[in-house]
Design an enzyme around this catalytic site. Structure first.
Site, short mmCIF file in Angstrom:
data_model
loop_
_atom_site.label_atom_id
_atom_site.label_comp_id
_atom_site.label_asym_id
_atom_site.label_seq_id
_atom_site.Cartn_x
_atom_site.Cartn_y
_atom_site.Cartn_z
N TYR A 85 7.66 11.95 3.55
CA TYR A 85 6.82 11.04 4.32
C TYR A 85 7.77 10.10 5.17
CZ TYR A 85 4.86 5.98 4.17
OH TYR A 85 4.34 4.89 4.61
N ASP A 115 9.26 8.87 -6.78
CA ASP A 115 8.11 7.99 -6.31
C ASP A 115 6.88 8.69 -6.60
OD1 ASP A 115 6.30 7.03 -4.63
OD2 ASP A 115 7.35 6.96 -2.75
N ILE A 153 3.63 7.84 -6.64
CA ILE A 153 2.20 7.15 -6.24
C ILE A 153 1.12 8.02 -6.32
CG2 ILE A 153 3.73 5.45 -4.91
CD1 ILE A 153 2.76 6.69 -2.43
N LYS A 202 -2.86 4.50 -3.51
CA LYS A 202 -3.54 5.96 -3.34
C LYS A 202 -4.51 6.16 -4.45
CE LYS A 202 -0.60 6.25 0.01
NZ LYS A 202 -0.96 6.04 1.57
#
Lengths: 410, 440
Positions: free
Chosen positions: B152, B237, B239, B276
């Site tokens: 990202y 992570d 998410i 998200k």
């Protein structure tokens, strides 16, 4: 406990009547195709927003800030950034105005949270600039200058001054003359000024509050070095909502801080609610007025109560607390003596007060008592508890004091 | 004004003027083009379609329904004295009811295969803040985190800017679907050592952004073993965990720890957010879940710089504790995302474009390397520009994600209506058709 409960009931009333509409929009679920209806619907508040705050809210906050400062100055929403509370605002400015290892000059006594906001992650040192009870803890330029030179001797580069106006914990207002002198000093040393004005709406008494913004309005030269911090929650009894403000005339600072707001944004539904609340002008006016009236009342009553116990307070014109001189009541004129008394006040009298040493006050024995989260009925209760603690101290020699944990057996 | 010119202007910090915020990359530049000319079905049908924003709009209606039916409870939290608590509460522990609801929600997403203790949850205003905060805690300025590529683009800012930490990329290749290998981890570690950089941890995104794929269980085991061998931290992570198309295909690091009896788990920290899976990025709700007591305590204190509004916590506590709603939401959300994914994959295939194998997230990872004039970063950027300006689609070039092979692009599909996606696919189709016809 620096909460303001004095106007909580007014705000609560407003919410009961208006909040549902404010958060979901009239007609619910994005009915109308018009812009405003959509913005207030779930899709409007759920989506990514500008991290530095909705323009609508900035406009509303700018208007509100102007109102609480008696319209002496108008605030431009495009120079404003919104953050999740005032302490990230102070931290962001610390990151933007100084490098790790540099320093800020901060008059003492100061809000203990600054140690965290300025030093912890930004790594900026604080050079304390002592203020004394002899002149009601007023800021002197001579003391600032001494602080600056001391820093230089230690090899520390001073990048700015962090002042609080009204000050916390004392509650002083900085007068116009002092503010101009500060500007001169900052210009001479080519450093920044961060003016923490979070209690601007919580002034009481007769002195006039002057915002740094007012001086800068007519002064083009020093614009780039002045940055103001404000906190919506203080004046509206809404600390849980977390809305802080960075207001700066320096475009570079705004640009950098704007990017930092990603780490500390205000929740969109809270922003929308606040837009509604702040646009209710009648409510806002009522709230500002009431806040001041009630603070004044509580301040006067609390100070009088302490006076009856033989405890004098520094003269204060703003904030949620009074700054009390208990130096005659401590065992030894030292931080140790002060903390011993604090321990009794906290654990025996069960009063959550802040000892002056946490605020880096150079004179031991001063304490910060918050009154804005109390009602008038609570005052005699508080005074009684303090009396019990201090009468153990004054009246009886030490060997006759038995600490039963309740503090007043003898 | 002559006087003004003589005065040295007041200086800003290095952090303020540094480029480490990373916002000058094409990833962000594309957004600018979109902002200036946004597509609208009726009013601006030839505008730029935003396919660079990983936002989930496919399940809004369910949220709208819920909030419409439960507005009072949502705003204040069930029962009074809702308002007062709401208004004044600013404890960095966060509302217990909200932490419990979040822990429960995270368990639901993992099909009950992992348990979460609400007292280990630290709340932050978004995952952006959570990742930065963890980096402040786990690394000193100059230290590094190993991050598998492609990653990202926001990490360049979130992990490095204020923290002063470095990212050492762990290279992956299309030949094995960009999976992380132990060899790649070791290589990255050696590179750091050679540069005299202290490695403090590995940071994974699982499911991956931009790949749109879950990390296989065996790979996760390898990464955990590697972290243990080097005695470094592991940040996962997760998410996009609720955005996996099939619940069974996602393995959380929490499950692996549970299987190992939580042995040596103090090095593991999970990041989660509602932006998200629930499509609520505007609410700014993020969380750190750490198995390390010291990290929990420190993170909690540091979270005072990034608290979630109490009103938001109340609202969401209500919603997330409604198990019936969350069960139905999670299931439906997965189905809708899967359908969208299948739609875009088919559409791209019809246009002659292949994507890497994906099973999660709000985007697909598209291979346009055959179209490159030169198999270089410059070639990729040139292609990206023509897609942005001629085809009017904002997609994210792999180079901004530090992909080791040029020609890959991340294409978001959940932030628009089906109709808009059709329009986008049509434009891509035409673009590919035009490239087939020899130029006159």
């Amino acid at each position: 406990m620096d909460e303001n409960k004095l106007t909580l009931d007014l705000v609560e009333e407003w919410f009961v009547e208006n909040a549902k509409e404010a958060i979901l929009g009239g007609g619910g679920g994005g009915g109308g195709g018009g812009g405003e209806g959509e913005e207030l619907s779930i899709s409007g508040i759920a989506a990514y927003q500008p991290s530095h705050g909705l323009m609508q809210l900035k406009v509303a906050v700018a208007g509100f800030m102007s109102q609480i400062m008696e319209n002496a100055v108008s605030f431009d929403p495009s120079l404003m950034l919104l953050t999740a509370g005032a302490n990230p605002a102070i931290e962001m400015l610390s990151f933007c105005l100084a490098d790790s290892g540099n320093a800020f000059l901060v008059p003492t006594p100061y809000y203990p949270g600054f140690d965290r906001d300025v030093k912890w992650r930004a790594g900026v040192e604080i050079i304390p600039v002592p203020c004394r009870s002899a002149d009601n803890f007023s800021l002197s330029i001579a003391a600032l200058d001494r602080g600056f030179n001391q820093a230089k001797k230690r090899g520390l580069k001073v990048r700015g001054i962090l002042i609080s106006n009204p000050s916390n914990p004392v509650g002083n207002l900085l007068n116009r003359e002092t503010l101009y002198s500060l500007l001169d000093f900052a210009r001479e040393k080519n450093i920044h000024i961060v003016s923490n004005e979070i209690f601007a709406g919580s002034t009481h008494g007769s002195e006039e509050f002057v915002s740094m913004a007012e001086l800068i309005d007519s002064n083009y030269l020093d614009r780039d070095r002045v940055h103001i911090v404000y906190d919506l929650s203080k004046d509206l009894s809404l600390s849980g909502f977390r809305v802080g403000v960075i207001y700066s005339f320096n475009n570079n600072v705004l640009a950098a801080a704007k990017k930092l707001t990603r780490f500390s944004s205000v929740s969109a539904p809270s922003q929308h609610l606040l837009v509604s609340l702040l646009s209710d002008t009648e409510f806002v006016q009522k709230s500002i007025k009431n806040n001041r009236v009630r603070l004044q009342k509580m301040y006067v009553a609390f100070v009088a109560g302490l006076k009856q116990l033989g405890i004098e307070c520094a003269k204060s014109n703003g904030g949620f607390s009074c700054w009390a001189d208990m130096s005659e009541l401590i065992n030894s004129y030292s931080v140790k003596g002060e903390l011993e008394l604090w321990d009794k006040l906290l654990n025996t009298a069960k009063l959550n007060v802040t000892p002056g040493s946490c605020c880096h006050c150079i004179e031991p024995g001063w304490f910060q008592f918050f009154f804005a989260n109390l009602t008038e009925r609570d005052i005699p209760v508080v005074m009684n508890r303090i009396l019990k603690i201090i009468s153990c101290r004054i009246i009886l020699p030490k060997q006759f004091v038995i600490d039963t944990g309740e503090g007043w057996a003898s | 004004m002559a006087i003004e010119n003589e005065l040295p202007s007041v200086v800003l910090s290095k952090v303020a003027v540094s480029e480490t915020h990373g916002e000058d990359s094409p990833y962000f530049a594309g957004w600018k083009a979109y902002d200036e000319n946004p597509y609208d079905e009726s009013s601006n049908p030839s505008g730029v379609i935003q396919m660079g924003l990983a936002e989930n709009q496919v399940s809004f209606d369910m949220l709208e329904d819920y909030l419409g039916q439960h507005s009072e409870a949502s705003i204040w939290g069930k029962g009074s004295p809702g308002f007062r608590e709401n208004a004044l509460f600013q404890d960095y522990h966060g509302l217990k009811s909200f932490r419990q609801a979040m822990a429960g929600f995270m368990e639901q997403i993992r099909g009950g295969r992992a348990k979460f203790d609400p007292d280990r949850l630290v709340l932050t205003a978004g995952a952006t803040a959570a990742n930065e905060l963890l980096t402040f805690i786990l690394a000193n300025p100059g230290d590094a985190l190993l991050v598998p590529t492609p990653y990202y683009p926001g990490f360049d800012r979130d992990l490095r800017w204020r923290t002063g930490a470095k990212i050492v990329p762990v290279h992956t290749e299309s030949s094995n679907n960009f999976q992380v290998t132990t060899q790649a981890l070791e290589d990255a570690y050696e590179r750091a050592v050679a540069m005299n950089i202290n490695v403090r941890g590995v940071l994974l995104t699982n499911p991956s952004n931009p790949l749109g794929a879950t990390i296989q269980r065996s790979v996760l085991e390898d990464i955990l073993d590697f972290s243990t061998r080097k005695n470094i931290h592991l940040v996962s992570d997760e998410i996009y965990s609720g955005s996996t198309f099939y619940s069974s295909e996602f393995t959380s690091i929490a499950e692996i720890l549970e299987a190992r009896g939580y042995k040596d788990s103090e090095r593991v920290h999970i990041v989660y957010s509602l932006s998200k899976d629930l499509g609520l990025p505007g609410f700014r709700v993020g969380t750190i879940y750490s198995y390390n007591d010291k990290v929990v305590t420190t993170a909690r204190r540091m979270s005072s710089f990034t608290l979630i509004s109490s009103q938001t916590q109340h609202l969401l506590a209500s919603m997330l504790s409604d198990k019936k709603f969350t069960e139905s939401y999670i299931k439906t959300n997965r189905e809708r995302l899967r359908k969208r994914y299948e739609m875009i994959i088919q559409g791209l295939r019809n246009a002659g474009i292949e994507c890497s194998k994906g099973n999660a997230g709000l985007f697909c990872w598209m291979n346009l390397s055959p179209l490159l004039e030169t198999r270089t970063r410059e070639g990729e950027v040139a292609l990206w520009k023509s897609i942005l300006h001629e085809v009017k689609l904002n997609i994210s070039p792999g180079s901004s994600c530090h992909c080791s092979e040029p020609g890959w692009f991340r294409v978001c599909f959940a932030n628009m209506s089906e109709e808009t996606l059709e329009v986008a696919l049509k434009r891509i189709h035409n673009f590919m058709e035009q490239r087939k016809t020899p130029s006159v």
